[in-house]
Write a protein that holds these residues in place. Structure first.
Motif, short mmCIF file in Angstrom:
data_model
loop_
_atom_site.label_atom_id
_atom_site.label_comp_id
_atom_site.label_asym_id
_atom_site.label_seq_id
_atom_site.Cartn_x
_atom_site.Cartn_y
_atom_site.Cartn_z
N ALA A 67 1.05 -1.14 -0.07
CA ALA A 67 -0.39 0.07 -0.08
C ALA A 67 0.47 1.38 0.22
N VAL A 68 2.13 1.25 0.90
CA VAL A 68 3.11 2.21 0.24
C VAL A 68 3.95 2.90 -0.31
N VAL A 69 4.10 1.57 -1.24
CA VAL A 69 4.65 1.37 -2.64
C VAL A 69 3.79 1.89 -3.44
N THR A 70 2.26 1.46 -3.27
CA THR A 70 1.00 2.22 -4.53
C THR A 70 0.75 3.35 -3.72
N LEU B 188 -5.41 2.32 2.95
CA LEU B 188 -6.00 1.42 1.76
C LEU B 188 -5.50 0.44 2.69
N ALA B 189 -4.28 0.03 3.51
CA ALA B 189 -4.11 -1.62 3.31
C ALA B 189 -6.28 -2.17 4.41
N CYS B 190 -6.30 -0.85 5.66
CA CYS B 190 -7.55 -1.29 6.49
C CYS B 190 -8.58 -1.92 5.04
N ASP B 191 -8.96 -0.88 4.44
CA ASP B 191 -9.74 -1.07 3.56
C ASP B 191 -9.69 -2.02 2.84
N ALA B 192 -8.52 -2.65 2.23
CA ALA B 192 -8.27 -3.70 1.43
C ALA B 192 -8.92 -4.90 1.91
N ALA C 129 -5.66 -6.86 -2.70
CA ALA C 129 -5.00 -5.28 -1.64
C ALA C 129 -4.41 -4.15 -3.21
N TYR C 130 -3.93 -5.07 -3.87
CA TYR C 130 -2.71 -4.58 -5.66
C TYR C 130 -4.34 -3.52 -5.85
N ARG C 131 -4.97 -4.10 -6.25
CA ARG C 131 -6.27 -4.00 -7.39
C ARG C 131 -6.88 -2.83 -6.80
N TRP C 132 -7.46 -3.58 -5.20
CA TRP C 132 -8.30 -2.43 -4.60
C TRP C 132 -7.19 -1.10 -4.01
N ALA C 133 -6.51 -0.88 -4.47
CA ALA C 133 -5.56 0.27 -4.12
C ALA C 133 -5.65 0.93 -5.60
N LEU C 134 -5.56 -0.01 -6.24
CA LEU C 134 -5.58 0.72 -7.55
C LEU C 134 -6.60 1.59 -8.07
N ALA C 135 -7.61 0.72 -7.68
CA ALA C 135 -8.88 1.25 -7.62
C ALA C 135 -9.82 2.77 -6.90
N VAL C 136 -8.68 2.71 -5.93
CA VAL C 136 -9.03 3.87 -4.70
C VAL C 136 -8.59 4.73 -5.76
N ARG C 137 -7.17 4.77 -6.28
CA ARG C 137 -6.26 5.94 -6.41
C ARG C 137 -7.21 6.45 -7.98
N ALA C 138 -7.66 5.48 -8.69
CA ALA C 138 -8.00 6.15 -9.93
C ALA C 138 -10.17 6.79 -9.76
N HIS C 139 -10.47 6.42 -8.73
CA HIS C 139 -11.63 7.71 -8.06
C HIS C 139 -10.99 8.79 -7.80
#
Length: 105
Positions: A52-55, A65-69, A95-105
């Motif tokens: 999550a930190v890297v993303t 992000l990690a909690c939501d993941a 977790a990675y896909r979740w982080a990308l989805a959050v970042r996209a919004h």
């Protein structure tokens, strides 16, 4: 000797790996076992947070992000198939896909 996660006997010639225990706990999450989810979190939180930190590029956002993941891991645990991937890989992909989805919004 018994498996502390299921109280079932282990064969003396079988050695259960951490990955096998993680996979079994992920399957138990799909059945609604909250204790299994706690063990999944304990076993994987460092790696998920690092991802999550890297993303995210920001520690505060990464914590969110990690909690939501992990909520997403819980929701999607019925789709986990131990024959398709390792539990750790599956969790990190979720977790990675979740982080990308959050970042996209």
């Amino acid at each position: 000797m018994t498996d502390i996660r299921s109280d079932r006997p282990l064969a003396r010639t079988t050695r259960t790996t951490a990955e096998e225990l993680l996979a079994a706990d992920l399957v138990r999450c799909a059945a609604g076992d909250i204790s299994a989810m706690a063990r999944v979190y304990d076993a994987t939180s460092t790696r998920v947070f690092r991802l999550a930190v890297v993303t995210a590029g920001d520690a505060d956002l990464a914590m969110d992000l990690a909690c939501d993941a992990y909520l997403e891991v819980w929701r999607r645990s019925p789709s986990y198939d131990p024959a398709s991937s390792s539990a750790m890989t599956w969790i990190l992909v979720v977790a990675y896909r979740w982080a990308l989805a959050v970042r996209a919004h």
